[in-house]
Design a protein around this motif. Structure first.
Motif, PDB file in Angstrom:
ATOM      1  N   ASN A   1      -6.653 -38.672 -31.124  1.00  0.00           N
ATOM      2  CA  ASN A   1      -6.874 -37.990 -32.515  1.00  0.00           C
ATOM      3  C   ASN A   1      -6.573 -39.344 -33.544  1.00  0.00           C
ATOM      4  OD1 ASN A   1      -4.048 -38.319 -32.084  1.00  0.00           O
ATOM      5  ND2 ASN A   1      -3.481 -36.365 -32.803  1.00  0.00           N
TER       6      ASN A   1
ATOM      7  N   ARG B   1      15.253 -37.481 -27.626  1.00  0.00           N
ATOM      8  CA  ARG B   1      16.452 -36.850 -27.308  1.00  0.00           C
ATOM      9  C   ARG B   1      16.780 -36.830 -25.842  1.00  0.00           C
ATOM     10  NH1 ARG B   1      15.302 -32.277 -31.354  1.00  0.00           N
ATOM     11  NH2 ARG B   1      15.472 -33.469 -33.107  1.00  0.00           N
TER      12      ARG B   1
ATOM     13  N   GLY C   1       6.068 -29.475 -27.161  1.00  0.00           N
ATOM     14  CA  GLY C   1       5.449 -30.331 -28.332  1.00  0.00           C
ATOM     15  C   GLY C   1       4.410 -31.122 -27.603  1.00  0.00           C
TER      16      GLY C   1
ATOM     17  N   GLU D   1       1.078 -33.133 -23.586  1.00  0.00           N
ATOM     18  CA  GLU D   1       0.271 -34.353 -23.225  1.00  0.00           C
ATOM     19  C   GLU D   1       0.595 -35.099 -22.171  1.00  0.00           C
ATOM     20  OE1 GLU D   1      -0.387 -36.854 -26.760  1.00  0.00           O
ATOM     21  OE2 GLU D   1      -1.417 -35.003 -27.945  1.00  0.00           O
TER      22      GLU D   1
ATOM     23  N   ARG E   1      11.629 -23.114 -24.336  1.00  0.00           N
ATOM     24  CA  ARG E   1      12.626 -22.147 -24.861  1.00  0.00           C
ATOM     25  C   ARG E   1      12.263 -21.081 -25.515  1.00  0.00           C
ATOM     26  NH1 ARG E   1      16.199 -26.003 -29.004  1.00  0.00           N
ATOM     27  NH2 ARG E   1      14.561 -26.332 -30.354  1.00  0.00           N
TER      28      ARG E   1
ATOM     29  N   TYR F   1      11.146 -33.753 -22.727  1.00  0.00           N
ATOM     30  CA  TYR F   1      10.331 -33.936 -24.001  1.00  0.00           C
ATOM     31  C   TYR F   1      10.720 -33.132 -24.953  1.00  0.00           C
ATOM     32  CZ  TYR F   1       7.478 -37.504 -21.698  1.00  0.00           C
ATOM     33  OH  TYR F   1       7.298 -38.722 -20.938  1.00  0.00           O
ATOM     34  N   ILE F   2      12.118 -33.249 -25.511  1.00  0.00           N
ATOM     35  CA  ILE F   2      12.676 -32.302 -26.281  1.00  0.00           C
ATOM     36  C   ILE F   2      12.851 -32.817 -27.899  1.00  0.00           C
ATOM     37  CG2 ILE F   2      13.500 -30.939 -24.434  1.00  0.00           C
ATOM     38  CD1 ILE F   2      16.384 -32.651 -24.865  1.00  0.00           C
TER      39      ILE F   2
HETATM   40  P1  NAP Z   1       8.499 -31.893 -31.222  1.00  0.00           P
HETATM   41  O1  NAP Z   1       7.415 -31.375 -31.887  1.00  0.00           O
HETATM   42  O2  NAP Z   1       9.737 -31.873 -31.922  1.00  0.00           O
HETATM   43  O3  NAP Z   1       8.814 -30.685 -29.803  1.00  0.00           O
HETATM   44  C1  NAP Z   1       9.998 -30.714 -29.237  1.00  0.00           C
HETATM   45  C2  NAP Z   1       9.978 -29.611 -28.174  1.00  0.00           C
HETATM   46  O4  NAP Z   1      11.329 -29.712 -27.468  1.00  0.00           O
HETATM   47  C3  NAP Z   1       9.549 -28.266 -28.688  1.00  0.00           C
HETATM   48  O5  NAP Z   1       9.076 -27.315 -28.019  1.00  0.00           O
HETATM   49  C4  NAP Z   1      11.228 -27.611 -28.958  1.00  0.00           C
HETATM   50  O6  NAP Z   1      11.358 -26.290 -28.789  1.00  0.00           O
HETATM   51  C5  NAP Z   1      11.623 -28.164 -27.620  1.00  0.00           C
HETATM   52  N1  NAP Z   1      12.975 -28.548 -27.659  1.00  0.00           N
HETATM   53  C6  NAP Z   1      13.798 -29.074 -28.472  1.00  0.00           C
HETATM   54  N2  NAP Z   1      15.096 -29.064 -28.168  1.00  0.00           N
HETATM   55  C7  NAP Z   1      15.356 -28.585 -27.102  1.00  0.00           C
HETATM   56  C8  NAP Z   1      16.212 -28.182 -26.062  1.00  0.00           C
HETATM   57  N3  NAP Z   1      17.590 -28.533 -26.312  1.00  0.00           N
HETATM   58  N4  NAP Z   1      16.220 -27.503 -25.135  1.00  0.00           N
HETATM   59  C9  NAP Z   1      14.768 -27.260 -24.707  1.00  0.00           C
HETATM   60  N5  NAP Z   1      13.933 -27.439 -25.648  1.00  0.00           N
HETATM   61  C10 NAP Z   1      14.034 -27.893 -26.407  1.00  0.00           C
HETATM   62  O7  NAP Z   1       8.630 -33.332 -30.303  1.00  0.00           O
HETATM   63  P2  NAP Z   1       7.570 -34.120 -29.795  1.00  0.00           P
HETATM   64  O8  NAP Z   1       6.707 -33.546 -28.728  1.00  0.00           O
HETATM   65  O9  NAP Z   1       8.173 -35.331 -29.115  1.00  0.00           O
HETATM   66  O10 NAP Z   1       6.798 -34.584 -31.011  1.00  0.00           O
HETATM   67  C11 NAP Z   1       7.466 -35.443 -32.099  1.00  0.00           C
HETATM   68  C12 NAP Z   1       6.676 -35.759 -33.016  1.00  0.00           C
HETATM   69  O11 NAP Z   1       5.562 -36.650 -32.579  1.00  0.00           O
HETATM   70  C13 NAP Z   1       5.783 -34.461 -33.550  1.00  0.00           C
HETATM   71  O12 NAP Z   1       5.542 -34.493 -34.846  1.00  0.00           O
HETATM   72  C14 NAP Z   1       4.498 -34.525 -32.868  1.00  0.00           C
HETATM   73  O13 NAP Z   1       3.407 -33.780 -33.292  1.00  0.00           O
HETATM   74  C15 NAP Z   1       4.206 -36.003 -32.843  1.00  0.00           C
HETATM   75  N6  NAP Z   1       3.453 -36.341 -31.516  1.00  0.00           N
HETATM   76  C16 NAP Z   1       2.072 -36.416 -31.951  1.00  0.00           C
HETATM   77  C17 NAP Z   1       1.242 -36.774 -31.054  1.00  0.00           C
HETATM   78  C18 NAP Z   1      -0.325 -36.591 -31.190  1.00  0.00           C
HETATM   79  O14 NAP Z   1      -0.728 -36.512 -32.238  1.00  0.00           O
HETATM   80  N7  NAP Z   1      -1.248 -36.960 -30.340  1.00  0.00           N
HETATM   81  C19 NAP Z   1       1.534 -36.873 -29.576  1.00  0.00           C
HETATM   82  C20 NAP Z   1       2.933 -36.997 -29.456  1.00  0.00           C
HETATM   83  C21 NAP Z   1       3.836 -36.657 -30.298  1.00  0.00           C
HETATM   84  P3  NAP Z   1      11.182 -25.331 -30.067  1.00  0.00           P
HETATM   85  O15 NAP Z   1       9.544 -25.399 -30.355  1.00  0.00           O
HETATM   86  O16 NAP Z   1      11.630 -24.125 -29.844  1.00  0.00           O
HETATM   87  O17 NAP Z   1      11.912 -25.925 -31.212  1.00  0.00           O
END
Ligand code: NAP
Length: 303
Positions: free
Chosen positions: A50, A115, A152, A157, A174, A236-237
């Motif tokens: 993207n 995290r 997430g 991915e 969760r 990946y939380i």
């Molecule tokens: P995220 O979007 O914050 O997703 C974290 C995931 O982990 C969520 O599903 C969350 O559940 C879950 N989670 C959090 N704490 C937890 C726990 N203690 N136990 C179990 N599950 C838990 O994090 P991310 O995927 O690392 O992405 C971070 C940022 O980077 C985001 O803004 C994302 O869009 C961006 N990113 C973008 C791309 C891309 O555009 N291609 C690729 C990677 C990352 P809940 O949903 O229930 O809170």
């Protein structure tokens, strides 16, 4: 050693490297300081699809291209850990190796860090069954079973990548909804090697002969405990901002830097860009946008 610069950029991810391109093309003497891996989180990302104009590229390749591009117009890139920015004029940037650099302006582009899985023994098994980098460690789980925690973009991915190697990938979320983009969710659901367990959280590791052989999970509705058979676990939380070296007055309650539309902060001469700032959308393209804006604000101010 040359310690005087126009701009110091802390962090060599997409935001910092874009800022470096803009600042050095405007002939500002620019220093980039990176504590870990050049390219930031990108270098640990399997694929990017993207980023406009590039339909698909491996994260590592884009990280390498950006790192080269960031230095192309004369910016200097060094390795070092920043401990403090002194709000003097010029700003003083203190590194862990006791070096002090000075600049008229500083851009904080330090991103976020994953995290960690908060389970008993998880720390002891990091690198020995638990990994936070699918592209680095996925290979070790060829034809084996993997559990991915989180719903997430990162979790989904990287699950697609892991599914290309592993016998089976189980994604544990969760809630009963994902956070990831719809197109990634569709791909995950269509992948025969991936199964999804909803409404469940990790409870403990099953360890046999000093190896992970399973992940115990708890259903959040029923409290029932079940075991996901797996040899590798990729959490990946989510992530937290790498901003602990900054004065708390620059940060919101979650530790993200509060930056204005021109990427300035509440301290004159300190700017911020990329995933470490408080904002809605954290992607490579928005990080690059922030980096360009921060550099442009400094260019306008210094010239
Ligand atoms: P995220 O979007 O914050 O997703 C974290 C995931 O982990 C969520 O599903 C969350 O559940 C879950 N989670 C959090 N704490 C937890 C726990 N203690 N136990 C179990 N599950 C838990 O994090 P991310 O995927 O690392 O992405 C971070 C940022 O980077 C985001 O803004 C994302 O869009 C961006 N990113 C973008 C791309 C891309 O555009 N291609 C690729 C990677 C990352 P809940 O949903 O229930 O809170």
């Amino acid at each position: 050693m040359d310690t005087q610069y126009d701009v110091i950029i802390i962090g060599a991810g997409p935001a910092g490297l874009t800022a470096a391109i803009y600042a050095s093309r405007a002939n500002l003497k620019t220093l980039i300081i990176e504590a870990e891996v050049n390219g930031g989180k990108l270098s640990k990302t399997y694929e990017i699809e993207n980023y406009p104009g590039i339909e698909k590229i491996s994260g590592l390749e884009l990280a390498e291209q950006l790192t080269r591009h960031g230095q192309k117009f004369g910016a200097k890139l060094i390795s070092g850990k920043v401990l403090k920015i002194e709000e003097s004029d010029p700003k003083k940037v203190f590194l862990a190796d006791s070096t002090v650099y000075e600049a008229k302006a500083v851009i904080v582009a330090t991103g976020t860090r994953e995290r960690m899985l908060d389970l008993p023994e998880a720390e002891n098994f990091t690198g020995k069954g638990i990994s936070y980098c699918a592209v680095c460690d996925g290979f070790f789980y060829r034809n084996r079973k993997i559990a991915v925690i989180g719903g997430g973009n990162s979790a989904l991915e990287e699950s697609l990548y892991l599914a290309s190697l592993a016998a089976e990938v189980t994604i544990i979320i969760r809630r009963d909804v994902f956070r990831a983009d719809a197109s990634v969710i569709d791909k995950v659901k269509a992948n025969e090697k991936i199964r999804i367990i909803t409404k469940s959280v990790p409870e403990s590791l099953r360890i046999e002969d000093d190896r992970i052989t399973g992940l115990m999970i708890r259903n959040v509705d029923t409290d029932e405990i079940t075991t996901v058979e797996c040899n590798g676990i990729f959490p990946y939380i989510g992530a937290d901002p790498c901003t602990e070296f900054l004065d708390p007055k620059l940060l919101d309650d979650k530790g993200y830097v509060i930056a204005g539309p021109d990427m300035s902060t509440s301290v004159e001469g300190i700017y911020a860009a990329g995933d470490c700032i408080a904002k809605d959308l954290r992607q490579v393209v928005t990080a690059c946008n922030d980096g360009a804006l921060a550099a442009n604000s400094i260019i306008k101010k210094l010239k």
